[in-house]
Design an enzyme around this catalytic site. Structure first.
Site, short mmCIF file in Angstrom:
data_model
loop_
_atom_site.label_atom_id
_atom_site.label_comp_id
_atom_site.label_asym_id
_atom_site.label_seq_id
_atom_site.Cartn_x
_atom_site.Cartn_y
_atom_site.Cartn_z
N LYS A 1 6.50 -1.81 1.85
CA LYS A 1 5.32 -1.22 2.51
C LYS A 1 4.16 -2.20 2.38
O LYS A 1 3.26 -2.06 1.54
CB LYS A 1 5.00 0.16 1.90
N TYR B 1 0.83 -1.20 0.00
CA TYR B 1 0.00 0.00 0.00
C TYR B 1 0.86 1.26 0.00
O TYR B 1 2.09 1.19 0.17
CB TYR B 1 -0.94 0.00 1.22
N GLU C 1 12.88 2.66 13.69
CA GLU C 1 11.94 3.70 13.25
C GLU C 1 10.69 3.62 14.10
O GLU C 1 10.57 2.75 14.97
CB GLU C 1 11.59 3.50 11.77
N LEU D 1 11.41 1.43 6.68
CA LEU D 1 10.83 1.94 5.44
C LEU D 1 11.55 3.25 5.11
O LEU D 1 11.63 4.13 5.96
CB LEU D 1 9.32 2.20 5.62
N HIS E 1 -1.73 -20.99 1.19
CA HIS E 1 -0.61 -20.05 1.38
C HIS E 1 0.16 -19.79 0.07
O HIS E 1 0.56 -18.67 -0.21
CB HIS E 1 0.38 -20.59 2.42
N ARG F 1 7.80 3.82 -5.18
CA ARG F 1 7.97 2.89 -4.05
C ARG F 1 6.90 1.79 -4.09
O ARG F 1 7.18 0.63 -3.78
CB ARG F 1 7.92 3.67 -2.73
N ARG G 1 -8.41 -20.28 -0.53
CA ARG G 1 -7.34 -20.10 0.46
C ARG G 1 -6.27 -21.19 0.40
O ARG G 1 -6.57 -22.38 0.50
CB ARG G 1 -7.95 -20.05 1.87
N1 PLP Z 1 8.09 4.01 8.60
C1 PLP Z 1 6.94 3.33 8.68
C2 PLP Z 1 6.91 2.01 9.37
C3 PLP Z 1 5.77 3.87 8.12
O1 PLP Z 1 4.61 3.19 8.18
C4 PLP Z 1 5.82 5.15 7.51
C5 PLP Z 1 4.63 5.76 6.93
O2 PLP Z 1 3.53 5.32 7.09
C6 PLP Z 1 7.04 5.82 7.47
C7 PLP Z 1 8.17 5.21 8.01
C8 PLP Z 1 7.16 7.17 6.83
O3 PLP Z 1 7.06 7.04 5.42
P1 PLP Z 1 6.55 8.24 4.52
O4 PLP Z 1 7.37 9.43 4.86
O5 PLP Z 1 6.78 7.76 3.13
O6 PLP Z 1 5.11 8.43 4.85
#
Ligand code: PLP
Length: 277
Positions: A144, A31, A176, A200, A100, A50, A98
Site C-alpha cells: 500500500k 499508508y 482490482e 492489494l 534516489h 498490513r 534529494r
Molecule cells: N485495492 C486498492 C488499490 C485500494 O486502494 C484499496 C483501498 O484503498 C483496496 C483495494 C481495498 O482495501 P481495503 O479493503 O483494505 O480498504
C-alpha cells in the site's frame, strides 16, 4: 481545530512539512486508511499489520508496533470526538537531500489524522456504475504505497465518465479497482482475483471472505476476464470506505441489480460492524 499526530506528537493541524521529505518527492512511503464507526475502530489490527508489512517490503522499519498505532488512533478519536469517519496514516522513509538511493541517516516520518465521513449508503443501496481501464500500475500492488499515480489517473477517467470506479484489466485479467477490490458472482459462486502481487489484499476483502464462509457461499480466489465480468450475474466492489457496493453498470452494459448475494454480504458485513467483529 483538528488534532493530528505528527512525528511523535499530538498537535494542531498547522504542521510544517519538510520539502525534502521523500514521501513528497518520491512517493517513498506507505499508508493506511482505517474506518471508525460510532467512535470505534473497525479491523484496525489487520490494517496496522498490513502497514508494518508494506513498510517492510520497501525496507522501512515501521517506527511503532501495531498496538502503539492502535493506541494513537484511540487518542485521536478521543481528542477529535470522532464518531463516524476515517483515520489516515502515512509513514515515509524520512527527510534527506534529494537522491534516489536510500539516505544513510533518515528517520521515518509519521502522519496520522482523522476526518469525518458517513457510510456510503446511497451506493450500497442503489448500486454504482464502473468503467473498465487498462491497469498501468507497477507490479507490487500488494504494497500500500504512496505511489498512486496509476490509480489516480484511472479513478479520474471513471469520474469523467460519470462512474464511481475504474475496474482495471492487466493482460486480459480483471485485477482490482483503482481503490477497491472487484468480485463477480456466477451461478452462486463469488470470484475475485487471488491475493498476489497484482492486487492489494483488501482488509474488507478478508472480512467479506469470512462472511461468505459463514454464509456457505463459495468464495473462489480465481482470475476472470472482462467477458466474464460482463456476463456475471452480479458484480460488486469493496473497500474500507465503500464496504460492499454493488455494481449495476460496467461501461455501457447494464448488469442490473443489486443482486441477492451482494445483499446477503452487506447484511453480514453490517453485523460485523455492529458487533465490532
Ligand atoms: N485495492 C486498492 C488499490 C485500494 O486502494 C484499496 C483501498 O484503498 C483496496 C483495494 C481495498 O482495501 P481495503 O479493503 O483494505 O480498504
Amino acid at each position: 481545530m483538528t488534532i493530528i499526530y505528527y512525528n511523535g506528537e499530538f498537535r494542531d493541524d498547522q504542521v510544517t512539512l519538510d520539502y525534502n521529505d521523500r514521501g513528497y518527492q518520491f512517493g517513498d512511503g506507505i499508508y493506511e486508511v482505517v474506518r471508525v464507526y460510532d467512535g470505534r475502530l473497525f479491523t484496525a489490527r489487520e490494517h496496522f499489520e498490513r502497514l508494518v508489512r508494506s513498510a517492510g517490503e520497501i525496507l522501512i522499519t515501521a517506527p511503532k508496533t501495531v498496538d502503539e498505532y492502535i493506541e494513537i488512533c484511540e487518542q485521536l478519536i478521543e481528542k477529535n470526538q470522532l464518531a463516524d469517519g476515517n483515520i489516515y496514516i502515512q509513514v515515509t522513509r524520512g527527510v534527506a537531500v534529494r537522491n534516489h538511493a536510500f539516505p544513510e541517516h533518515a528517520e521515518p516520518v509519521t502522519l496520522m489524522y482523522t476526518y469525518e465521513a458517513g457510510r456510503p449508503l446511497k451506493g450500497m443501496q442503489d448500486g454504482v456504475k464502473v468503467i473498465t481501464a487498462e491497469d498501468i500500475r507497477w507490479l507490487r500492488c500488494d504494497i500500500k504505497s504512496l505511489n498512486l499515480l496509476g490509480n489516480v489517473l484511472n479513478k479520474e477517467k471513471a469520474v469523467r465518465a460519470g462512474a464511481v470506479e475504474a475496474v482495471q484489466i492487466r493482460d486480459g485479467v480483471v485485477t482490482e479497482g483503482a481503490s477497491s477490490n472487484v468480485y463477480i458472482i456466477k451461478d452462486g459462486t463469488i470470484y475475485t482475483h487471488p491475493a498476489n502481487n497484482l492486487i492489494l489484499n483488501g482488509i474488507t476483502r478478508q472480512v467479506i471472505k469470512e462472511c461468505a464462509e459463514e454464509l456457505l457461499i463459495p468464495f473462489h480466489e480465481e482470475t476472470f476476464g472482462p467477458d466474464e465480468l460482463l456476463a456475471a450475474d452480479e458484480v460488486f466492489i469493496s473497500s474500507t470506505t465503500l464496504e460492499v457496493t454493488p455494481v449495476v453498470q460496467v461501461d455501457e452494459k447494464v448488469i442490473g441489480g443489486p443482486g441477492p448475494v451482494a445483499r446477503k454480504l452487506q447484511q453480514a458485513f453490517d453485523e460485523k460492524i455492529q458487533t465490532g467483529r
